[in-house]
Scaffold this motif. Structure first.
Motif, PDB file in Angstrom:
ATOM      1  N   GLY A   1       0.894  -1.333   0.292  1.00 29.80           N
ATOM      2  CA  GLY A   1      -0.038  -0.496  -0.232  1.00 29.80           C
ATOM      3  C   GLY A   1       0.423   1.596   0.224  1.00 29.80           C
ATOM      4  O   GLY A   1       0.602   2.471  -1.004  1.00 29.80           O
ATOM      5  N   TYR A   2       1.696   1.122   0.510  1.00 27.05           N
ATOM      6  CA  TYR A   2       2.995   2.191   0.799  1.00 27.05           C
ATOM      7  C   TYR A   2       3.665   2.543  -0.164  1.00 27.05           C
ATOM      8  O   TYR A   2       4.039   3.477  -0.905  1.00 27.05           O
ATOM      9  N   CYS A   3       3.742   1.647  -0.899  1.00 28.20           N
ATOM     10  CA  CYS A   3       4.754   1.472  -2.930  1.00 28.20           C
ATOM     11  C   CYS A   3       3.482   2.295  -3.537  1.00 28.20           C
ATOM     12  O   CYS A   3       3.912   3.560  -4.067  1.00 28.20           O
ATOM     13  N   SER A   4       2.533   1.205  -3.469  1.00 32.24           N
ATOM     14  CA  SER A   4       1.368   2.533  -4.345  1.00 32.24           C
ATOM     15  C   SER A   4       1.594   3.233  -4.549  1.00 32.24           C
ATOM     16  O   SER A   4       0.928   4.179  -4.760  1.00 32.24           O
ATOM     17  N   ILE A   5       0.655   4.296  -2.940  1.00 34.72           N
ATOM     18  CA  ILE A   5       0.429   5.994  -3.006  1.00 34.72           C
ATOM     19  C   ILE A   5       1.826   6.471  -3.074  1.00 34.72           C
ATOM     20  O   ILE A   5       1.933   7.095  -3.959  1.00 34.72           O
ATOM     21  N   LEU A   6       3.192   5.877  -2.940  1.00 45.22           N
ATOM     22  CA  LEU A   6       4.390   6.474  -3.415  1.00 45.22           C
ATOM     23  C   LEU A   6       4.690   6.750  -4.574  1.00 45.22           C
ATOM     24  O   LEU A   6       4.362   7.660  -5.987  1.00 45.22           O
ATOM     25  N   LEU A   7       4.381   5.633  -6.066  1.00 44.78           N
ATOM     26  CA  LEU A   7       4.223   5.527  -6.914  1.00 44.78           C
ATOM     27  C   LEU A   7       3.277   6.216  -7.889  1.00 44.78           C
ATOM     28  O   LEU A   7       3.876   7.065  -8.821  1.00 44.78           O
ATOM     29  N   LEU A   8       2.122   6.220  -7.469  1.00 42.72           N
ATOM     30  CA  LEU A   8       1.088   6.543  -7.638  1.00 42.72           C
ATOM     31  C   LEU A   8       1.309   7.932  -7.917  1.00 42.72           C
ATOM     32  O   LEU A   8       0.554   9.034  -9.002  1.00 42.72           O
ATOM     33  N   SER A   9       1.621   8.399  -6.942  1.00 44.26           N
ATOM     34  CA  SER A   9       1.373  10.265  -6.693  1.00 44.26           C
ATOM     35  C   SER A   9       2.996  10.588  -7.061  1.00 44.26           C
ATOM     36  O   SER A   9       2.307  11.852  -7.933  1.00 44.26           O
ATOM     37  N   HIS A  10       3.462   9.908  -7.110  1.00 40.67           N
ATOM     38  CA  HIS A  10       4.736  10.505  -8.466  1.00 40.67           C
ATOM     39  C   HIS A  10       4.702   9.900  -9.651  1.00 40.67           C
ATOM     40  O   HIS A  10       5.315  11.242  -9.803  1.00 40.67           O
TER      41      HIS A  10
END
Length: 174
Positions: A24-33
């Motif tokens: 979840g953390y990685c998804s938020i990081l990648l999608l927002s980036h």
């Protein structure tokens, strides 16, 4: 022998939750980036944080119905309720000082939820002692319940006795 199966289940559940959190953390990081730029990225991450904060504060509310029905706060730990409210008050004040909606907003709800939980503790705090006194006055041999469990395809029955008169049967006999 039987506890080994539960240990494996608990380890798998812990690993699954850890992977979901990290994913979840990685998804938020990648999608927002990659999907948002500049101030839109800040707003997107801010609203994600608001949603997660509200979820953390609202999670203990799932047991409120049980607390009211049983008139006991046994399933609503006081320390969890107290420290969630303390955290919400602290972050609310911090958000107000900074005039930051993303910090103050969810913590308003956190304070409200925390006050509600503290009120439940004040109203139903004696519910635990009543149940304990009833159990102490119980003169029966014990309340026996069984549960059928399976581990690696093998079924077994677990006997649980609710009183302190000793075990019903040793695990080797079960």
């Amino acid at each position: 022998m039987y506890s080994n199966c539960w240990r494996v289940d608990e380890q798998m559940m812990t690993l699954t939750l850890l992977l979901l959190n990290f994913g979840g953390y990685c998804s938020i990081l990648l999608l927002s980036h990659f999907l948002a730029k500049g101030s839109v990225r800040v707003q997107l991450v801010g609203w994600i944080c608001v949603a997660l904060s509200v979820a953390v504060f609202a999670a203990p509310l799932s047991v409120i119905r049980m607390v009211i029905r049983t008139k006991s706060v046994e399933f609503l730990p006081f320390s969890l309720s107290f420290f969630l409210m303390l955290s919400a008050v602290t972050w609310l004040l911090y958000g107000l000082f900074l005039k930051d909606l993303y910090v103050a907003g969810p913590n308003v709800l956190g304070v409200i939820f925390g006050v509600l939980q503290m009120a439940l503790h004040a109203i139903y705090r004696k519910g635990n002692t009543v149940a304990t006194e009833e159990e102490k006055n119980d003169t029966s041999v014990g309340k026996l319940s069984s549960d059928i469990q399976s581990c690696n395809g093998h079924a077994f029955i677990i006997f649980i006795e609710a009183s302190d008169k000793g075990p019903v049967a040793p695990p080797s006999e079960v």
